[in-house]
Design a protein around this motif. Structure first.
Motif, PDB file in Angstrom:
ATOM      1  N   ASP A 403      29.996  34.013  30.341  1.00  0.00           N
ATOM      2  CA  ASP A 403      29.575  35.095  29.458  1.00  0.00           C
ATOM      3  C   ASP A 403      30.595  35.240  28.336  1.00  0.00           C
ATOM      4  O   ASP A 403      31.428  34.349  28.125  1.00  0.00           O
ATOM      5  CB  ASP A 403      29.407  36.405  30.239  1.00  0.00           C
ATOM      6  N   ALA A 404      30.532  36.356  27.630  1.00  0.00           N
ATOM      7  CA  ALA A 404      31.414  36.559  26.477  1.00  0.00           C
ATOM      8  C   ALA A 404      32.870  36.723  26.875  1.00  0.00           C
ATOM      9  O   ALA A 404      33.762  36.586  26.032  1.00  0.00           O
ATOM     10  CB  ALA A 404      30.955  37.786  25.689  1.00  0.00           C
ATOM     11  N   PHE A 405      33.135  37.000  28.159  1.00  0.00           N
ATOM     12  CA  PHE A 405      34.485  37.284  28.596  1.00  0.00           C
ATOM     13  C   PHE A 405      35.173  36.113  29.283  1.00  0.00           C
ATOM     14  O   PHE A 405      36.386  35.969  29.204  1.00  0.00           O
ATOM     15  CB  PHE A 405      34.467  38.489  29.544  1.00  0.00           C
ATOM     16  N   THR A 406      34.412  35.288  30.006  1.00  0.00           N
ATOM     17  CA  THR A 406      35.017  34.192  30.750  1.00  0.00           C
ATOM     18  C   THR A 406      33.991  33.098  31.015  1.00  0.00           C
ATOM     19  O   THR A 406      32.779  33.369  31.053  1.00  0.00           O
ATOM     20  CB  THR A 406      35.586  34.695  32.097  1.00  0.00           C
ATOM     21  N   TYR A 407      34.479  31.874  31.203  1.00  0.00           N
ATOM     22  CA  TYR A 407      33.625  30.746  31.560  1.00  0.00           C
ATOM     23  C   TYR A 407      33.761  30.386  33.037  1.00  0.00           C
ATOM     24  O   TYR A 407      33.168  29.403  33.484  1.00  0.00           O
ATOM     25  CB  TYR A 407      33.980  29.521  30.710  1.00  0.00           C
ATOM     26  N   THR A 408      34.541  31.144  33.774  1.00  0.00           N
ATOM     27  CA  THR A 408      34.780  30.829  35.195  1.00  0.00           C
ATOM     28  C   THR A 408      34.611  32.079  36.049  1.00  0.00           C
ATOM     29  O   THR A 408      35.517  32.487  36.760  1.00  0.00           O
ATOM     30  CB  THR A 408      36.183  30.248  35.393  1.00  0.00           C
ATOM     31  N   ASN A 409      33.445  32.685  35.980  1.00  0.00           N
ATOM     32  CA  ASN A 409      33.200  33.930  36.703  1.00  0.00           C
ATOM     33  C   ASN A 409      32.537  33.648  38.050  1.00  0.00           C
ATOM     34  O   ASN A 409      31.330  33.430  38.137  1.00  0.00           O
ATOM     35  CB  ASN A 409      32.320  34.852  35.857  1.00  0.00           C
ATOM     36  N   VAL A 410      33.324  33.651  39.106  1.00  0.00           N
ATOM     37  CA  VAL A 410      32.809  33.456  40.460  1.00  0.00           C
ATOM     38  C   VAL A 410      32.630  34.817  41.110  1.00  0.00           C
ATOM     39  O   VAL A 410      33.561  35.632  41.134  1.00  0.00           O
ATOM     40  CB  VAL A 410      33.765  32.596  41.299  1.00  0.00           C
ATOM     41  N   GLY A 411      31.431  35.091  41.630  1.00  0.00           N
ATOM     42  CA  GLY A 411      31.154  36.368  42.262  1.00  0.00           C
ATOM     43  C   GLY A 411      30.403  36.203  43.564  1.00  0.00           C
ATOM     44  O   GLY A 411      29.985  35.102  43.931  1.00  0.00           O
ATOM     45  N   PHE A 412      30.218  37.316  44.272  1.00  0.00           N
ATOM     46  CA  PHE A 412      29.501  37.258  45.543  1.00  0.00           C
ATOM     47  C   PHE A 412      28.809  38.590  45.810  1.00  0.00           C
ATOM     48  O   PHE A 412      29.147  39.634  45.245  1.00  0.00           O
ATOM     49  CB  PHE A 412      30.453  36.932  46.694  1.00  0.00           C
ATOM     50  N   LEU A 413      27.837  38.529  46.691  1.00  0.00           N
ATOM     51  CA  LEU A 413      27.152  39.702  47.226  1.00  0.00           C
ATOM     52  C   LEU A 413      27.019  39.499  48.729  1.00  0.00           C
ATOM     53  O   LEU A 413      26.643  38.417  49.185  1.00  0.00           O
ATOM     54  CB  LEU A 413      25.766  39.863  46.595  1.00  0.00           C
ATOM     55  N   SER A 432      40.273  35.758  39.518  1.00  0.00           N
ATOM     56  CA  SER A 432      41.302  36.507  38.792  1.00  0.00           C
ATOM     57  C   SER A 432      42.028  37.507  39.677  1.00  0.00           C
ATOM     58  O   SER A 432      42.951  38.170  39.209  1.00  0.00           O
ATOM     59  CB  SER A 432      40.663  37.265  37.624  1.00  0.00           C
ATOM     60  N   TYR A 433      41.640  37.625  40.957  1.00  0.00           N
ATOM     61  CA  TYR A 433      42.196  38.692  41.774  1.00  0.00           C
ATOM     62  C   TYR A 433      43.685  38.515  42.057  1.00  0.00           C
ATOM     63  O   TYR A 433      44.351  39.481  42.430  1.00  0.00           O
ATOM     64  CB  TYR A 433      41.416  38.802  43.081  1.00  0.00           C
ATOM     65  N   SER A 434      44.218  37.320  41.901  1.00  0.00           N
ATOM     66  CA  SER A 434      45.648  37.119  42.093  1.00  0.00           C
ATOM     67  C   SER A 434      46.463  37.779  40.989  1.00  0.00           C
ATOM     68  O   SER A 434      47.637  38.093  41.169  1.00  0.00           O
ATOM     69  CB  SER A 434      45.974  35.623  42.160  1.00  0.00           C
ATOM     70  N   ASN A 435      45.830  38.004  39.822  1.00  0.00           N
ATOM     71  CA  ASN A 435      46.497  38.680  38.708  1.00  0.00           C
ATOM     72  C   ASN A 435      45.435  39.398  37.883  1.00  0.00           C
ATOM     73  O   ASN A 435      44.975  38.895  36.858  1.00  0.00           O
ATOM     74  CB  ASN A 435      47.275  37.685  37.850  1.00  0.00           C
ATOM     75  N   ILE A 436      45.045  40.575  38.350  1.00  0.00           N
ATOM     76  CA  ILE A 436      43.981  41.337  37.690  1.00  0.00           C
ATOM     77  C   ILE A 436      44.328  41.639  36.235  1.00  0.00           C
ATOM     78  O   ILE A 436      43.470  41.641  35.351  1.00  0.00           O
ATOM     79  CB  ILE A 436      43.712  42.648  38.454  1.00  0.00           C
ATOM     80  N   ALA A 437      45.612  41.893  35.960  1.00  0.00           N
ATOM     81  CA  ALA A 437      46.021  42.252  34.601  1.00  0.00           C
ATOM     82  C   ALA A 437      45.740  41.136  33.608  1.00  0.00           C
ATOM     83  O   ALA A 437      45.541  41.385  32.424  1.00  0.00           O
ATOM     84  CB  ALA A 437      47.501  42.612  34.578  1.00  0.00           C
ATOM     85  N   ASP A 438      45.709  39.891  34.094  1.00  0.00           N
ATOM     86  CA  ASP A 438      45.479  38.750  33.212  1.00  0.00           C
ATOM     87  C   ASP A 438      44.005  38.381  33.140  1.00  0.00           C
ATOM     88  O   ASP A 438      43.635  37.361  32.578  1.00  0.00           O
ATOM     89  CB  ASP A 438      46.293  37.548  33.700  1.00  0.00           C
ATOM     90  N   SER A 439      43.158  39.214  33.718  1.00  0.00           N
ATOM     91  CA  SER A 439      41.728  38.943  33.739  1.00  0.00           C
ATOM     92  C   SER A 439      41.044  39.598  32.552  1.00  0.00           C
ATOM     93  O   SER A 439      41.435  40.665  32.095  1.00  0.00           O
ATOM     94  CB  SER A 439      41.119  39.480  35.039  1.00  0.00           C
ATOM     95  N   ASN A 440      39.997  38.946  32.039  1.00  0.00           N
ATOM     96  CA  ASN A 440      39.197  39.531  30.964  1.00  0.00           C
ATOM     97  C   ASN A 440      38.044  40.364  31.490  1.00  0.00           C
ATOM     98  O   ASN A 440      37.433  41.132  30.735  1.00  0.00           O
ATOM     99  CB  ASN A 440      38.645  38.429  30.056  1.00  0.00           C
ATOM    100  N   THR A 441      37.707  40.202  32.772  1.00  0.00           N
ATOM    101  CA  THR A 441      36.586  40.942  33.323  1.00  0.00           C
ATOM    102  C   THR A 441      36.721  41.079  34.829  1.00  0.00           C
ATOM    103  O   THR A 441      37.261  40.192  35.502  1.00  0.00           O
ATOM    104  CB  THR A 441      35.248  40.245  32.999  1.00  0.00           C
ATOM    105  N   ALA A 442      36.266  42.201  35.354  1.00  0.00           N
ATOM    106  CA  ALA A 442      36.212  42.424  36.799  1.00  0.00           C
ATOM    107  C   ALA A 442      35.256  43.588  37.046  1.00  0.00           C
ATOM    108  O   ALA A 442      35.201  44.531  36.259  1.00  0.00           O
ATOM    109  CB  ALA A 442      37.595  42.746  37.360  1.00  0.00           C
ATOM    110  N   SER A 443      34.480  43.512  38.113  1.00  0.00           N
ATOM    111  CA  SER A 443      33.557  44.594  38.431  1.00  0.00           C
ATOM    112  C   SER A 443      33.165  44.539  39.895  1.00  0.00           C
ATOM    113  O   SER A 443      33.357  43.531  40.569  1.00  0.00           O
ATOM    114  CB  SER A 443      32.308  44.517  37.543  1.00  0.00           C
ATOM    115  N   PHE A 444      32.644  45.658  40.386  1.00  0.00           N
ATOM    116  CA  PHE A 444      32.171  45.700  41.763  1.00  0.00           C
ATOM    117  C   PHE A 444      31.060  46.739  41.876  1.00  0.00           C
ATOM    118  O   PHE A 444      30.905  47.619  41.036  1.00  0.00           O
ATOM    119  CB  PHE A 444      33.309  46.040  42.732  1.00  0.00           C
TER     120      PHE A 444
END
Length: 455
Positions: A403-413, A432-444
């Protein structure tokens, strides 16, 4: 200087086409429904939040680096960003959620939820003017149109119907009534500020404000000085700012394995007329310095010439910066378009669904696409997924998106159902969970509800 924000439309890749969850109907009212009724646990059936920043992260600015100072990092990042970079925010809370199948076999769902959606673009020209000043940019017109930001909190009452037309086609629609809890937007700014070199004029520089027209509109609380959280909560039902919208969706079985689906969400508007306020500016003004009159700076009455007062009066004659209340304006909702193509494979399963003879397979994979209308264009994303049950009561879905924020967005449900009780949890950008501050996107997103089937 880029406003930090949350990812828009929390958890679309994970919840879209998850036909074992009622929340999938909120993303596609035409999705297949294999349960007879559901009841969300009030205030807990759907809680979602996320964060997304395009081309910048918190780590870029606040990293511990002995070789650079924070001001240098801000300046370097500001040079890299453009007025097309942005942050977006989305938060949602289901207050009430329920559904049932009527005697005609149609599934009726209804409820009440609150949602916050915002977008802020990086004001490139304004940032450049603030950091570099105008002397280094002579002849360049700094654009007020670079200022584009919008935030809107709404309370939504909705009712929808899902109808299976035949063995292949399912259609659905949802009607929504919006109550605008809070709105702040500055998206229609125009005008420029330009500095010219004029050695033959009154000064070496001439500064021009041209065609300035814009400002900030606020609704729900009046001016910022009157901002009240209790007023915003009261606006969830009795805001005086109302609107309407619809969701439309479908799913179509190409054959026993292939399914195509799509939906159009929030095709609607809100008209703001209650507790509204506007800060605005408009006009044209050219300033080329003050022409001092010598040898004396006093007039014939021995009074000091009011040079600065004259300048201020001239500015006010040409430019208007003011406030006004009780304005009216209409805002279109951020329309979202979703689509999906899925392929079922693996061993055939015994179907605990409405049609026991329906073909069901253990695995489902495919692609999902999303596009949402924003003030400066369309925000889009593409997601590949694999949906598979681990046990008879545990479903999982793994996603990989760009997406507009990252090309490596791995998620789960992951969704667990014990008798009628269901709980689900979804998250994205796991890498990105090893360094959330360096992430461009995160959600839950998380939810608790009761789901039952008569069969």
């Amino acid at each position: 200087m880029l406003i930090s924000a949350f990812k828009t439309v929390a958890q679309i890749p994970q919840l879209y086409d998850a036909d074992y969850l009622p929340q999938s109907l909120m993303l596609n009212p035409g999705n297949e429904v294999d349960f007879d009724k559901h009841l969300g646990i009030p205030l807990l059936s759907g809680i979602g939040v996320g964060v997304g920043l395009r081309n910048v992260s918190v780590y870029d600015i606040f990293q511990v680096n002995e070789n650079t100072e924070i001001n240098a990092r801000i300046r370097a990042k500001a040079d890299q960003l453009t007025n097309k970079d942005y942050g977006v925010l989305h938060q949602n809370l289901e207050i009430l959620s329920a559904g049932f199948r009527n005697k005609k076999g149609n599934y009726i769902s209804f409820g009440w939820y609150e949602a916050l959606d915002a977008v802020a673009y990086f004001p490139k020209d304004i940032a450049t003017l603030a950091y570099e000043g105008n002397q280094q940019n002579l002849g360049y017109s700094f654009k007020a149109s670079d200022i584009k930001a919008r935030a809107e909190m709404v309370s939504v009452f909705h009712i929808g119907m899902n109808k299976k037309i035949n063995e292949r086609l399912t259609l659905g629609g949802r009607f929504k009534i919006y109550s605008g809890m809070f709105s702040a937007e500055s998206t229609t700014n125009t005008g420029t500020f330009t500095t010219y070199l004029t050695p033959d004029g009154n000064n070496f520089y001439e500064h021009r404000l041209a065609n300035i027209d814009g400002g900030l509109k606020i609704a729900g609380t009046g001016s910022f000085e009157e901002f009240s959280q209790s007023q915003i909560l009261q606006n969830s039902v009795f805001s005086g700012n109302y609107g309407a919208g619809i969701d439309l969706g479908f799913s179509y079985k190409l054959n026993e394995r292939w399914v195509v689906s799509g939906s159009l969400l929030d095709l609607g508007f809100i008209h703001y007329s209650s507790n509204t306020y506007e800060y605005y500016g408009e006009g044209d003004f050219t300033f080329d310095g003050i022409e001092f009159i010598f040898p004396s700076v006093v007039d014939n009455n021995m009074a000091i010439r009011p040079y600065w007062t004259d300048l201020e009066d001239e500015f006010r004659e040409n430019m208007t910066f003011d406030e006004r209340e009780d304005i009216q304006y209409t805002v279109l909702r951020p329309v979202t378009l979703l689509g999906g193509l899925s392929y079922a494979f693996g061993e055939r399963l015994d179907c605990n669904c409405l049609d026991p003879e329906e073909d069901r397979f253990r695995f489902k994979t495919g692609l999902q696409a999303m596009a949402i209308k924003r003030p400066r264009g369309v925000q889009a994303g593409l997601t590949a997924f694999l949906d598979a049950p681990l046990t008879s009561f545990l479903n999982t879905k793994l996603t990989y998106g760009i997406d507009a924020f990252t090309y490596t967005n791995v998620g789960f449900l992951i969704s667990a159902k014990i008798r009628s009780f269901n709980v689900y949890l979804a998250a994205d950008n796991l890498l990105s969970y090893s360094n959330i501050a360096d992430s461009n996107t995160a959600s839950f997103q998380i939810g608790f509800q009761l789901i039952s089937n008569k069969n």
